[in-house]
Design an enzyme around this catalytic site. Structure first.
Site: not given
Length: 196
Positions: A76, A178, A180
């Site tokens: 990001c 993202h 994650e």
């Protein structure tokens, strides 16, 4: 060992949790020596480019990050910091990839910030980060600025216009989304980075 650069960002716990799920060995650190000695480096980031660069400078991490030879993954804002500069705060960044990060275009059909789930348009099917990624896989984006177009763009996403979603330049890679927070598709990206 993966060094996750402690940038003070809000997504650090999500990144380390994602690495735990993949049973990857990592350390969260702002120690330049540990980062330089790591097998791989992840540069997470949320917030504003100028603030992030100030934190990196205060931690004396900029020279270390500029000289890494091992695989590096920016996430990001961390991806945007890989470029030469950002329009956000008119700040010089790490300069590892050519070009300037600019604000997303105002578009009645595409709100700024770009926030939500999007799939990827592959530009380079040979890019290792895209290994195992299917065309219907969706990833979570939250951003108001975009990376520049160029040969480093390996995948794009559509939000009003086509935007760079994955970049790769030498040993440096970046994802605008993202991973994650992108469930199983995001795990594919992180696993591919760990294995590349």
């Amino acid at each position: 060992m993966i060094a996750v650069v402690d940038t003070g960002g809000a997504n650090l716990k999500s990144v380390t949790n994602a690495l735990c799920r993949l049973e990857a060995e990592y350390c969260l650190t702002s120690d330049p020596k540990k980062i330089a000695a790591a097998d791989r480096v992840i540069l997470p980031g949320v917030g504003a480019a100028r603030d992030a660069m100030r934190r990196l400078e205060a931690a004396n991490l900029i020279p270390t990050l500029k000289n890494l030879k091992q695989p590096v993954l920016g996430i990001c804002l961390g991806m945007q910091l890989l470029f030469e500069s950002s329009e956000e705060g008119d700040v010089a960044c790490l300069g590892l990839i050519p070009g300037r990060v600019v604000r997303l275009k105002d578009d009645p059909s595409a709100r700024v910030p770009h926030m939500g789930w999007n799939n990827l348009v592959k530009c380079d099917s040979e890019e290792p980060l895209l290994s195992g990624v299917d065309e219907d896989d969706c990833f979570y984006f939250v951003h108001s600025f975009r990376a520049p177009d160029g040969p480093w763009v390996k995948a794009m996403t559509k939000h009003g216009e086509l935007l760079p979603a994955i970049v790769s330049y030498g040993n440096v890679k970046g994802v605008q989304f993202h991973p994650e927070k992108s469930e199983q598709p995001g795990s594919k990206i992180l696993r591919s980075f760990i294995q590349c």
